[in-house]
Write an enzyme that holds these catalytic residues in place. Structure first.
Site, PDB file in Angstrom:
ATOM      1  N   ARG A 286      40.860  22.928  24.688  1.00  0.00           N
ATOM      2  CA  ARG A 286      42.224  22.670  24.210  1.00  0.00           C
ATOM      3  C   ARG A 286      42.989  21.834  25.231  1.00  0.00           C
ATOM      4  O   ARG A 286      43.302  20.690  24.986  1.00  0.00           O
ATOM      5  CB  ARG A 286      42.938  23.989  23.895  1.00  0.00           C
ATOM      6  CG  ARG A 286      44.176  23.809  22.985  1.00  0.00           C
ATOM      7  CD  ARG A 286      45.392  23.304  23.743  1.00  0.00           C
ATOM      8  NE  ARG A 286      45.729  24.138  24.882  1.00  0.00           N
ATOM      9  CZ  ARG A 286      46.545  23.759  25.856  1.00  0.00           C
ATOM     10  NH1 ARG A 286      47.109  22.559  25.840  1.00  0.00           N
ATOM     11  NH2 ARG A 286      46.792  24.561  26.882  1.00  0.00           N
ATOM     12  N   ASP A 287      43.259  22.366  26.421  1.00  0.00           N
ATOM     13  CA  ASP A 287      43.918  21.546  27.445  1.00  0.00           C
ATOM     14  C   ASP A 287      43.029  20.361  27.801  1.00  0.00           C
ATOM     15  O   ASP A 287      43.508  19.255  28.064  1.00  0.00           O
ATOM     16  CB  ASP A 287      44.221  22.386  28.696  1.00  0.00           C
ATOM     17  CG  ASP A 287      45.484  21.936  29.409  1.00  0.00           C
ATOM     18  OD1 ASP A 287      45.663  20.719  29.578  1.00  0.00           O
ATOM     19  OD2 ASP A 287      46.303  22.789  29.793  1.00  0.00           O
TER      20      ASP A 287
ATOM     21  N   HIS B   9      43.417  16.740  26.305  1.00  0.00           N
ATOM     22  CA  HIS B   9      44.269  15.694  26.873  1.00  0.00           C
ATOM     23  C   HIS B   9      43.455  14.708  27.706  1.00  0.00           C
ATOM     24  O   HIS B   9      43.736  13.511  27.717  1.00  0.00           O
ATOM     25  CB  HIS B   9      45.356  16.314  27.743  1.00  0.00           C
ATOM     26  CG  HIS B   9      46.361  17.122  26.989  1.00  0.00           C
ATOM     27  ND1 HIS B   9      47.214  16.565  26.061  1.00  0.00           N
ATOM     28  CD2 HIS B   9      46.656  18.450  27.029  1.00  0.00           C
ATOM     29  CE1 HIS B   9      48.002  17.513  25.571  1.00  0.00           C
ATOM     30  NE2 HIS B   9      47.677  18.663  26.127  1.00  0.00           N
TER      31      HIS B   9
ATOM     32  N   SER C 110      53.228  23.784  33.641  1.00  0.00           N
ATOM     33  CA  SER C 110      52.765  22.608  32.901  1.00  0.00           C
ATOM     34  C   SER C 110      52.709  21.352  33.755  1.00  0.00           C
ATOM     35  O   SER C 110      51.949  20.427  33.461  1.00  0.00           O
ATOM     36  CB  SER C 110      53.691  22.349  31.711  1.00  0.00           C
ATOM     37  OG  SER C 110      53.990  23.525  31.019  1.00  0.00           O
TER      38      SER C 110
ATOM     39  N   HIS D 126      48.960  30.227  33.786  1.00  0.00           N
ATOM     40  CA  HIS D 126      48.335  28.970  33.366  1.00  0.00           C
ATOM     41  C   HIS D 126      48.743  27.919  34.387  1.00  0.00           C
ATOM     42  O   HIS D 126      49.910  27.550  34.469  1.00  0.00           O
ATOM     43  CB  HIS D 126      48.803  28.583  31.964  1.00  0.00           C
ATOM     44  CG  HIS D 126      48.285  27.261  31.488  1.00  0.00           C
ATOM     45  ND1 HIS D 126      47.181  27.144  30.658  1.00  0.00           N
ATOM     46  CD2 HIS D 126      48.709  25.986  31.725  1.00  0.00           C
ATOM     47  CE1 HIS D 126      46.965  25.864  30.400  1.00  0.00           C
ATOM     48  NE2 HIS D 126      47.880  25.144  31.042  1.00  0.00           N
TER      49      HIS D 126
ATOM     50  N   HIS E 251      48.084  24.200  36.753  1.00  0.00           N
ATOM     51  CA  HIS E 251      47.526  22.847  36.817  1.00  0.00           C
ATOM     52  C   HIS E 251      47.298  22.477  38.273  1.00  0.00           C
ATOM     53  O   HIS E 251      47.959  22.990  39.177  1.00  0.00           O
ATOM     54  CB  HIS E 251      48.432  21.835  36.111  1.00  0.00           C
ATOM     55  CG  HIS E 251      48.236  21.820  34.625  1.00  0.00           C
ATOM     56  ND1 HIS E 251      47.361  20.959  33.993  1.00  0.00           N
ATOM     57  CD2 HIS E 251      48.762  22.589  33.648  1.00  0.00           C
ATOM     58  CE1 HIS E 251      47.380  21.189  32.688  1.00  0.00           C
ATOM     59  NE2 HIS E 251      48.220  22.186  32.451  1.00  0.00           N
TER      60      HIS E 251
ATOM     61  N   TYR F  13      55.484  16.831  33.088  1.00  0.00           N
ATOM     62  CA  TYR F  13      54.526  17.419  32.140  1.00  0.00           C
ATOM     63  C   TYR F  13      53.164  16.739  32.283  1.00  0.00           C
ATOM     64  O   TYR F  13      53.041  15.517  32.173  1.00  0.00           O
ATOM     65  CB  TYR F  13      55.088  17.221  30.736  1.00  0.00           C
ATOM     66  CG  TYR F  13      54.517  18.088  29.648  1.00  0.00           C
ATOM     67  CD1 TYR F  13      54.528  19.472  29.747  1.00  0.00           C
ATOM     68  CD2 TYR F  13      54.028  17.516  28.475  1.00  0.00           C
ATOM     69  CE1 TYR F  13      54.044  20.267  28.723  1.00  0.00           C
ATOM     70  CE2 TYR F  13      53.540  18.298  27.439  1.00  0.00           C
ATOM     71  CZ  TYR F  13      53.551  19.677  27.577  1.00  0.00           C
ATOM     72  OH  TYR F  13      53.077  20.461  26.550  1.00  0.00           O
TER      73      TYR F  13
END
Length: 344
Positions: A17-18, A21, A171, A200, A202, A291
Site C-alpha cells: 500500500r505505502d 507510492h 507522514s 507508522h 517514514h 508529506y
C-alpha cells in the site's frame, strides 16, 4: 475484531500500500501475489493493500493505478492463510460504499486516515467498519504538525467513534524519537486502556526504525513497516531490519527474519524504478516536514519547469501543505520558475 494476541506486538506490513507510492501505484497482480505469499509465510500479522492513497485513490490528482482496489485485494486475500488483509481509507477519497466493496473482496481490517486536525470527518467510516465486523484502526496523519496534547484530543474523537487503535502517523518522516515518545505517551494517558496505539514511521531522516522503537517503548502495540522500506519518500521502517532490531531487544514478533530478508531482496528491490533511499530529495521531505508521497510529484514538476526539487519541497513545507493538496505542487513549481526567470 481487535488484536487477537494481546501478549505480542502486532506487525502490520505496508509494502503493497505505502509501497504503491514508490512505483506510482503500478504493482501488477503477479508481483502482488508473490509479495503477499512471502509475507504470509513469514508470519506477519497483517498485510495492507490498496492504491497508495487508499481506496478509490486511482485518480488524476493522485495517479492512476495498474489495477482497481478490488483486484489487488482479492489477489492478496487468495494468498493469505495467516495474515489479515487490510486496506486504507481516507475520507473524501474513499467512501463507505468503497469500504463495503473492499470487504466483499476479502479485506477484514481497515485504517481510516485523516489529517491530524480533522478526526471529525472519520465518524461514518469508523462506524461502518465496526458494523462490518472489521478490525478498525485510524491514522492521525502529519502528526508532527500539532503538539501531543492536541493530537490526543483528536485521538479521543476517533476513539469515541469506535476506533480500536489510533496511530501516530509521521507522514513526513519529520519526527525525532523524543517527539514520538511524547506523542505516544500522551495518547496512552488520554485513551481508554483497551484502545490500542500504533506507530507508522517514514525514513526520510533515517529514523524510521528508531522512531518505531521509541513508540513501542512508550506504549504502542502495533507497528507498520515495509519490505526494503518500500514506501513514499525514503520509505517506511524497513521491515526486515525492524524485526532484527526487535529480536535483539527480546521483543516477540513471531516473524521469520530470514524469510523477510529474502522477500525484500528477491521480490521488492528489483521492482524499484527509483531507489527507495535517503537522498537529497527524500531527506528534504523530512527536513521540511512535507508529506512523503509528494516526492515523485515534486520530481516530475521540477523536471517540467526547470527548478530544484528541494526548493519545491521547501516551499511546500513553508506553506504547510498537506496530503490532498498535490495540485499545489505544480503551482509552487511555476512560482519558483517565474521567480527564477525574473532574476535571470
Amino acid at each position: 475484531m481487535a488484536r487477537p494476541n494481546k501478549d505480542k506486538l502486532y506487525i502490520q506490513d505496508v509494502t503493497l500500500r505505502d509501497g504503491m507510492h514508490a512505483l506510482r501505484h503500478q504493482y501488477d497482480l503477479a508481483a502482488t501475489r508473490a509479495i503477499a505469499r512471502a509475507l504470509d509465510r513469514a508470519r506477519v500479522d497483517a498485510i495492507e493493500i490498496s492504491h497508495g492513497d487508499g481506496l478509490t485513490g486511482s485518480t488524476f490528482n493522485y495517479g492512476f493505478g495498474a489495477h482497481d482496489d478490488a483486484e489487488w485485494i482479492a489477489a492478496v486475500a487468495e494468498e493469505c492463510s495467516h495474515a489479515v488483509v487490510t486496506v486504507l481509507l481516507i475520507p473524501g477519497i474513499g467512501t463507505v460504499h468503497d469500504l463495503k466493496h473492499a470487504y466483499e473482496a476479502g479485506a477484514r481490517s481497515v485504517r481510516v486516515c485523516t489529517h491530524c486536525t480533522e478526526a471529525d470527518v472519520s465518524r461514518q467510516h469508523i462506524e461502518a467498519a465496526r458494523e462490518l465486523g472489521m478490525d478498525t484502526a485510524t491514522f492521525l496523519m502529519m502528526a508532527h504538525m500539532i503538539p501531543p496534547e492536541a493530537l490526543a484530543e483528536q485521538a479521543r474523537l476517533m476513539e469515541s467513534y469506535g476506533a480500536e487503535c489510533v496511530y501516530v502517523t509521521d507522514s513526513a518522516g519529520a519526527l525525532l524519537p523524543e517527539d514520538y515518545t511524547a506523542r505516544v505517551k500522551t495518547l496512552r494517558d488520554a485513551l481508554r486502556p483497551e484502545t490500542e496505539i500504533g506507530v507508522h514511521t517514514h525514513h526520510n531522516l533515517t529514523l524510521g526504525i528508531a522512531n518505531a522503537v521509541a513508540g513501542i517503548e512508550a506504549g504502542a502495540v502495533r507497528v507498520d513497516a515495509s519490505l526494503a522500506g518500500m514506501g513514499a519518500g525514503a520509505g517506511n521502517a524497513p521491515l526486515e531490519a525492524l524485526i532484527a532490531v526487535l529480536n535483539r531487544k527480546g521483543i516477540d514478533t513471531g516473524c521469520d527474519l530470514y524469510a523477510l530478508m529474502d522477500a525484500a531482496d528477491d521480490l521488492v528491490r528489483p521492482l524499484q524504478d527509483r531507489p527507495v533511499r535517503v537522498d537529497r530529495e527524500s531527506l528534504s521531505l523530512g527536513y521540511a516536514g512535507v508529506y512523503s508521497s509528494f516526492l515523485r510529484h515534486a520530481e516530475n514538476a521540477a523536471q517540467t519547469y526547470g527548478v530544484d526539487t528541494r526548493e519545491i519541497l521547501s516551499e511546500l513545507g513553508r506553506r504547510r501543505m498537506v496530503g490532498g493538496q498535490e495540485d499545489m505542487i505544480v503551482d509552487v513549481a511555476l512560482d519558483l520558475a517565474e521567480a527564477k526567470a525574473a532574476v535571470a
